[in-house]
Design an enzyme around this catalytic site. Structure first.
Site, PDB file in Angstrom:
ATOM      1  N   PRO A   5       0.841  -1.205   0.000  1.00 27.87           N
ATOM      2  CA  PRO A   5       0.000   0.000   0.000  1.00 27.87           C
ATOM      3  C   PRO A   5       0.876   1.255   0.000  1.00 27.87           C
ATOM      4  O   PRO A   5       1.784   1.364   0.825  1.00 27.87           O
ATOM      5  CB  PRO A   5      -0.804  -0.130   1.295  1.00 27.87           C
ATOM      6  CG  PRO A   5      -0.011  -1.065   2.167  1.00 27.87           C
ATOM      7  CD  PRO A   5       0.717  -1.988   1.246  1.00 27.87           C
ATOM      8  N   GLN A  80      -6.611  -0.950   1.076  1.00 28.02           N
ATOM      9  CA  GLN A  80      -6.242  -0.747   2.481  1.00 28.02           C
ATOM     10  C   GLN A  80      -7.134   0.336   3.083  1.00 28.02           C
ATOM     11  O   GLN A  80      -7.190   1.456   2.571  1.00 28.02           O
ATOM     12  CB  GLN A  80      -4.777  -0.322   2.606  1.00 28.02           C
ATOM     13  CG  GLN A  80      -4.342  -0.317   4.066  1.00 28.02           C
ATOM     14  CD  GLN A  80      -2.962   0.258   4.291  1.00 28.02           C
ATOM     15  OE1 GLN A  80      -2.697   1.399   3.891  1.00 28.02           O
ATOM     16  NE2 GLN A  80      -2.088  -0.491   4.922  1.00 28.02           N
ATOM     17  N   PHE A 159       1.753   1.643  11.850  1.00 26.20           N
ATOM     18  CA  PHE A 159       2.365   2.961  11.657  1.00 26.20           C
ATOM     19  C   PHE A 159       1.776   4.119  12.443  1.00 26.20           C
ATOM     20  O   PHE A 159       1.801   5.262  11.983  1.00 26.20           O
ATOM     21  CB  PHE A 159       2.387   3.315  10.165  1.00 26.20           C
ATOM     22  CG  PHE A 159       3.226   2.390   9.331  1.00 26.20           C
ATOM     23  CD1 PHE A 159       4.427   1.888   9.817  1.00 26.20           C
ATOM     24  CD2 PHE A 159       2.822   2.021   8.059  1.00 26.20           C
ATOM     25  CE1 PHE A 159       5.216   1.036   9.048  1.00 26.20           C
ATOM     26  CE2 PHE A 159       3.606   1.166   7.281  1.00 26.20           C
ATOM     27  CZ  PHE A 159       4.809   0.670   7.778  1.00 26.20           C
ATOM     28  N   TYR A 161      -1.376   4.944  13.274  1.00 25.66           N
ATOM     29  CA  TYR A 161      -2.704   5.499  12.974  1.00 25.66           C
ATOM     30  C   TYR A 161      -3.736   4.964  13.974  1.00 25.66           C
ATOM     31  O   TYR A 161      -3.382   4.238  14.904  1.00 25.66           O
ATOM     32  CB  TYR A 161      -3.061   5.241  11.497  1.00 25.66           C
ATOM     33  CG  TYR A 161      -2.074   5.973  10.615  1.00 25.66           C
ATOM     34  CD1 TYR A 161      -2.055   7.369  10.612  1.00 25.66           C
ATOM     35  CD2 TYR A 161      -1.101   5.300   9.892  1.00 25.66           C
ATOM     36  CE1 TYR A 161      -1.106   8.073   9.871  1.00 25.66           C
ATOM     37  CE2 TYR A 161      -0.146   5.992   9.152  1.00 25.66           C
ATOM     38  CZ  TYR A 161      -0.157   7.387   9.151  1.00 25.66           C
ATOM     39  OH  TYR A 161       0.784   8.088   8.445  1.00 25.66           O
TER      40      TYR A 161
HETATM   41  C1  FMN Z   1       5.455   6.807  -0.743  1.00 21.65           C
HETATM   42  C2  FMN Z   1       5.079   5.801   0.306  1.00 21.65           C
HETATM   43  C3  FMN Z   1       3.767   5.717   0.725  1.00 21.65           C
HETATM   44  C4  FMN Z   1       3.386   4.767   1.667  1.00 21.65           C
HETATM   45  N1  FMN Z   1       2.073   4.662   2.009  1.00 21.65           N
HETATM   46  C5  FMN Z   1       1.651   3.659   2.815  1.00 21.65           C
HETATM   47  C6  FMN Z   1       0.271   3.453   3.058  1.00 21.65           C
HETATM   48  O1  FMN Z   1      -0.613   4.132   2.527  1.00 21.65           O
HETATM   49  N2  FMN Z   1      -0.071   2.429   3.889  1.00 21.65           N
HETATM   50  C7  FMN Z   1       0.870   1.610   4.472  1.00 21.65           C
HETATM   51  O2  FMN Z   1       0.505   0.701   5.231  1.00 21.65           O
HETATM   52  N3  FMN Z   1       2.180   1.772   4.213  1.00 21.65           N
HETATM   53  C8  FMN Z   1       2.588   2.752   3.395  1.00 21.65           C
HETATM   54  N4  FMN Z   1       3.917   2.880   3.104  1.00 21.65           N
HETATM   55  C9  FMN Z   1       4.867   1.831   3.551  1.00 21.65           C
HETATM   56  C10 FMN Z   1       5.040   0.764   2.457  1.00 21.65           C
HETATM   57  O3  FMN Z   1       3.839   0.031   2.256  1.00 21.65           O
HETATM   58  C11 FMN Z   1       6.165  -0.229   2.762  1.00 21.65           C
HETATM   59  O4  FMN Z   1       5.879  -0.942   3.928  1.00 21.65           O
HETATM   60  C12 FMN Z   1       7.496   0.498   2.921  1.00 21.65           C
HETATM   61  O5  FMN Z   1       7.716   1.371   1.825  1.00 21.65           O
HETATM   62  C13 FMN Z   1       8.672  -0.473   3.024  1.00 21.65           C
HETATM   63  O6  FMN Z   1       8.788  -1.248   1.840  1.00 21.65           O
HETATM   64  P1  FMN Z   1       9.897  -0.888   0.704  1.00 21.65           P
HETATM   65  O7  FMN Z   1      11.226  -0.867   1.390  1.00 21.65           O
HETATM   66  O8  FMN Z   1       9.753  -2.024  -0.287  1.00 21.65           O
HETATM   67  O9  FMN Z   1       9.540   0.443   0.138  1.00 21.65           O
HETATM   68  C14 FMN Z   1       4.346   3.868   2.203  1.00 21.65           C
HETATM   69  C15 FMN Z   1       5.673   3.985   1.795  1.00 21.65           C
HETATM   70  C16 FMN Z   1       6.054   4.912   0.852  1.00 21.65           C
HETATM   71  C17 FMN Z   1       7.478   4.954   0.389  1.00 21.65           C
END
Ligand code: FMN
Length: 346
Positions: A5, A80, A159, A161
């Protein structure tokens, strides 16, 4: 290879538009699971610019073509659903009211990397009688997701929320049946999960947890016990999947190391396990082949590579991600303009 997400702040007036359909359809592939960005369950759920909602008829209608675009390419699409709780300001709240939470403690203002200060308004503590109404908002949002065509929902219990504000003892200072013991702190989360399951079925409900995170002043003194308590309760409810976030890794030789701290949770969980947090192709393959997880969710790499599963299959080079456009409102730049692999060159 799951699309994690990712909030992208491009849903003006809380509505996903054509560019959002294009973004997700670019990333859809046959049988591939995409999880849509955090989507608000009610008017009070919002706290960030241009994030989508799914509590009105208009929002449900706006999601329909997005879901159709993903399904046309054979993708599986979960939404989500979230409530930001105290991670909000008066500007986002109906009639400028205080954001709601399990507490009335405000999040400490934080200076971000770019020097700006992130400041949230002082929240209002929900009364015990109000909580069932918020649970009901999640139930209706789950129903609306199915109405919009989604294959299921992921409940955002991570996170810092709203749901996590209830779960973790750095925030929850209640003395009623929603505070104090682990059982009481997890009550709200489990009521939400159960309500969604009762409404749309356990095979359509996943849950995201981040027991080790400390975002938005939200941490727990015993994350292992908290995660396991939730997992055992989720097993009883038959939750389809648990998506868990690795703790923050330390840098070694300039590269952040994945802590691999989730195995005990994976072993305890009866459903499908998804991990996320800093994975690349090699580490993802290793985690799956060694039985550490069933699936790996990719955030930043999927954001920058619309054809990530194909690139992984071919072991092709990846586009680099541009952090400066993660949350900018442009409907194209940094969103749908990341190039596909030129297959003729492979
Ligand atoms: C731009 C951005 C937006 C994100 N938005 C959400 C979100 O809406 N909901 C959520 O649970 N995590 C969110 N995350 C966390 C990601 O889902 C993920 O857990 C995190 O980026 C780590 O994975 P990665 O290292 O592959 O990027 C976000 C991360 C990034 C970079």
């Amino acid at each position: 290879v799951v699309h994690a997400p990712l909030t992208r702040s491009r849903c003006y007036n809380n509505l996903p538009g054509e560019h959002v359909a294009l973004y997700y359809s670019q990333r859809a592939s046959k049988g591939g699971l995409l999880i849509a960005e955090s989507t608000g369950v009610s008017e009070t759920a919002q706290g960030y610019p241009n994030t989508p909602g799914i509590w009105t008829k208009e929002q449900v209608e706006a999601w329909k073509p997005v879901v159709e675009a993903v399904h046309r390419k054979g993708g599986v699409f979960f939404c989500q659903i979230w409530h930001v709780g105290r991670a909000s300001t008066y500007d986002y709240q109906p009639s400028g009211q205080a954001p709601i939470s399990c507490t009335d403690k405000q999040i400490t203002p934080e200076v971000l990397e770019d020097g700006t200060v992130e400041e949230f308004s002082a929240p209002r503590r929900l009364t015990e009688d109000e909580n069932p109404h918020i649970v009901n908002d999640f139930r209706l949002a789950a129903r609306n997701c199915i109405e919009a065509g989604f294959d299921g929902v992921e409940i955002h219990c991570a996170f810092g929320y709203l749901i996590e504000q209830f779960m973790k003892d750095s925030v929850n200072d209640r003395t009623d049946k929603y505070g104090g013991s682990m059982e009481n702190r997890c009550r709200f989360a489990l009521e939400v999960i159960k309500a969604a399951i009762d409404e749309i079925g356990a095979d359509r409900v996943g849950v995201r947890l981040s027991p080790y995170s400390n975002c938005l002043d939200c941490w727990d003194s015993d994350p292992d016990a908290l995660g396991l308590y939730m997992i055992h309760a989720m097993n009883k409810l038959g939750v389809l999947y648990c998506s868990m976030v690795e703790p923050e890794g330390v840098k070694v030789d300039g590269k952040v190391q994945i802590p691999y701290k989730l195995l005990h949770f994976r072993k305890a969980f009866a459903g499908t396990f998804i991990v996320a947090g800093g994975y690349n192709r090699e580490e993802g393959n290793k985690a799956v082949s060694e039985g550490y997880t069933d699936l790996v969710a990719y955030g930043k790499w999927f954001l920058a590579n619309p054809d990530l599963p194909k690139r992984f299959e071919l072991n092709a080079p990846l586009n680099k991600y541009d952090r400066s456009t993660f949350y900018t409102p442009d409907p194209v730049v940094g969103y749908t303009d990341y190039p596909f692999l030129d297959l003729s060159s492979v």
